[in-house]
Motif scaffolding. Sequence first.
Motif, PDB file in Angstrom:
ATOM      1  N   LYS A  46     -20.397 117.050  -3.681  1.00  0.00           N
ATOM      2  CA  LYS A  46     -20.128 115.686  -3.209  1.00  0.00           C
ATOM      3  C   LYS A  46     -20.903 115.376  -1.929  1.00  0.00           C
ATOM      4  O   LYS A  46     -21.412 114.272  -1.745  1.00  0.00           O
ATOM      5  N   ALA A  47     -20.975 116.365  -1.037  1.00  0.00           N
ATOM      6  CA  ALA A  47     -21.718 116.168   0.215  1.00  0.00           C
ATOM      7  C   ALA A  47     -23.197 115.947  -0.064  1.00  0.00           C
ATOM      8  O   ALA A  47     -23.849 115.118   0.582  1.00  0.00           O
ATOM      9  N   ASP A  48     -23.735 116.683  -1.039  1.00  0.00           N
ATOM     10  CA  ASP A  48     -25.142 116.526  -1.384  1.00  0.00           C
ATOM     11  C   ASP A  48     -25.403 115.157  -2.005  1.00  0.00           C
ATOM     12  O   ASP A  48     -26.410 114.504  -1.705  1.00  0.00           O
ATOM     13  N   ALA A  49     -24.478 114.702  -2.868  1.00  0.00           N
ATOM     14  CA  ALA A  49     -24.630 113.382  -3.484  1.00  0.00           C
ATOM     15  C   ALA A  49     -24.606 112.282  -2.430  1.00  0.00           C
ATOM     16  O   ALA A  49     -25.401 111.332  -2.472  1.00  0.00           O
ATOM     17  N   LEU A  50     -23.700 112.419  -1.461  1.00  0.00           N
ATOM     18  CA  LEU A  50     -23.606 111.436  -0.380  1.00  0.00           C
ATOM     19  C   LEU A  50     -24.877 111.434   0.469  1.00  0.00           C
ATOM     20  O   LEU A  50     -25.410 110.378   0.835  1.00  0.00           O
ATOM     21  N   LYS A  51     -25.364 112.631   0.775  1.00  0.00           N
ATOM     22  CA  LYS A  51     -26.583 112.754   1.584  1.00  0.00           C
ATOM     23  C   LYS A  51     -27.765 112.083   0.897  1.00  0.00           C
ATOM     24  O   LYS A  51     -28.567 111.382   1.543  1.00  0.00           O
ATOM     25  N   ARG A  52     -27.879 112.272  -0.413  1.00  0.00           N
ATOM     26  CA  ARG A  52     -28.982 111.678  -1.156  1.00  0.00           C
ATOM     27  C   ARG A  52     -28.905 110.148  -1.143  1.00  0.00           C
ATOM     28  O   ARG A  52     -29.925 109.456  -1.052  1.00  0.00           O
TER      29      ARG A  52
END
Length: 403
Positions: free
Chosen positions: A154-160
């Motif tokens: 989820k953190a990676d999706a948000l960062k992207r």
Amino acid sequence: MPTFVWKGRTLAGEAQSGEIEVGRQEEALELLRKKKIMVTSMRPKGGFKLPGFGGVSVSTKDLAIFTRQFATMISAGLPLVQCLDILAKQSSKPAFGRVIGEVTREVEAGSTLADSLGRHKTVFDDLFRNMVAAGEAGGVLDEILMRLATYIEKADALKRKVQGAMVYPAVVLTVALGATAFMLIFIIPTFAKMFSDFGGELPLPTKIVLALSHALQSFWWVGVLAIIAGATTFTRYYATDNGKRVIDAAMLKLPVLGDVLLKGGVARFTRTLGTLIASGVPILAGLEITARTAGNKVLSEAIMTARASIREGETVAAPLKASNVFPPMVVQMISVGEQTGALDEMLTKIAVFYEAEVDSAVDTMTSVIEPIMIVLMGGIVGGMVVAMYLPMFKLISVVSGGN
């Protein structure tokens, strides 16, 4: 035989370094491993550092896959060392496989999993290590690893999403400037040569465009140097605490983009802290980790102020409200979570809401920027075209009048 210069650590964490004379790099590594030394860097004497040591870089996707597979095997009842050994052998990235192999040997030697991961800080950050330590202490390592894998994804999706929101206008603006430079360097000079045969006075817009074209052709290197100097100055200033504070605060105040960055920061903060607290990490440690991963100096300082407040026996919500950075709804929901003893659940709900808000804010920004960029590019290109055709219109009118 070649000599290799190496640096490493013992299983107790003591730093070691030296030189070793062997035929190949692999032999040097094997000899050092037999001596229970974990190699962090190695290079030929007088040469460059060999790849695969020291700052090992692991993508978020690979780390999430590793964590989820690890959780699945632990949940199925496989012994910890066997899980790590399997994961090391099946890793598609050799450097990551070596790190997992080192962790396996350290666990076999008696270290805890959290301590073993702690010796590879370039791969496993504080959040990862603290959650694993909490899982080991509570006997729920599989649950913690599964929660951690979900958090990483989820953190990676948000960062992207946030990065995409910042990259989009930059790319469009770069294309606009590139198209303008191309016309000024290659297209306009053709018209300039033609105008030189016309004689007479050229219109002011045409003179301006021709002057810009001449300046760009003759002094393009000044622009390149200015860009390099500006980028270097900005980077160095942003590397300082005050520079980071000033620039991050300015970014949050930008129209449209600032809204995306703030909502993304709030979502990251609440998701991280909620995951840590739910995993059994003490709130003081959780706030410190969250502050370091906030991604914005203004938010980070507000979180550290909240940490100081908690240490003094006060609430988290009060300093967050005083910072004037976090939206009132976030502060109110955190306050309710503290009062009801369900802070982790409340933080997760806030994270879910603001992750959806980031999607909406990115769509809004895209819909606003697209027409602005179209008008900007159309204005620049159209203005140059009109400026180039004005002398032709003038010539046609003169010729028509003469007839």
